[in-house]
Design a protein around this motif. Structure first.
Motif, PDB file in Angstrom:
ATOM      1  N   LEU A   1       6.157  -7.117  -2.350  1.00 25.50           N
ATOM      2  CA  LEU A   1       5.202  -7.255  -3.449  1.00 25.50           C
ATOM      3  C   LEU A   1       5.926  -7.407  -4.781  1.00 25.50           C
ATOM      4  O   LEU A   1       6.949  -6.759  -5.018  1.00 25.50           O
TER       5      LEU A   1
ATOM      6  N   ALA B   1       3.219  -2.434  -8.812  1.00 25.07           N
ATOM      7  CA  ALA B   1       2.259  -2.977  -7.851  1.00 25.07           C
ATOM      8  C   ALA B   1       0.921  -2.257  -7.987  1.00 25.07           C
ATOM      9  O   ALA B   1       0.875  -1.049  -8.210  1.00 25.07           O
TER      10      ALA B   1
ATOM     11  N   ALA C   1      -2.885  -4.160  -3.978  1.00 22.46           N
ATOM     12  CA  ALA C   1      -1.794  -4.912  -3.362  1.00 22.46           C
ATOM     13  C   ALA C   1      -1.050  -4.054  -2.346  1.00 22.46           C
ATOM     14  O   ALA C   1      -0.702  -4.525  -1.259  1.00 22.46           O
TER      15      ALA C   1
END
Length: 108
Positions: free
Chosen positions: A65, A89, A93
């Motif tokens: 990510l 993040a 996510a």
């Protein structure tokens, strides 16, 4: 060793999500604790990890990510494992990455 004498791997028979498919669930997991900002970390409780390979699968998905600087997992085989994600993040996510690895984020 002949095919007749081979024994299945112990982890493959336990329902480990990284070794065998987990049953589909219609249940949506609750939201994670908080959205991390730059230089912070957020902790998630993840259900279903049973071995080091499970932890590696989750780590790889989350590390991919954008904005993630570190992932640490306190594995509790068969219980709720603690996943700490450092960086920027979003909880959504992280949740999607955990689900892509075959596990579920649950409330703490």
């Amino acid at each position: 060793m002949t095919p007749e004498t081979r024994q299945p791997l112990p982890m493959a028979s336990t329902g480990c999500a990284c070794c065998t498919p987990a049953p589909a669930s219609d249940q949506t997991a609750p939201a994670a604790e908080a959205a991390p900002s730059a230089g912070t970390s957020a902790t998630y409780q993840v259900e279903g990890m049973t071995c080091g390979h499970c932890a590696t699968s989750v780590t790889e998905e989350i590390t991919a990510l954008e904005g993630v600087t570190d992932v640490r997992i306190d594995l509790v085989a068969g219980g709720l494992s603690t996943v700490t994600v450092s960086g920027m993040a979003t909880p959504e996510a992280v949740r999607a990455a955990v689900e892509a690895a075959g596990y579920a984020v649950v409330a703490a």
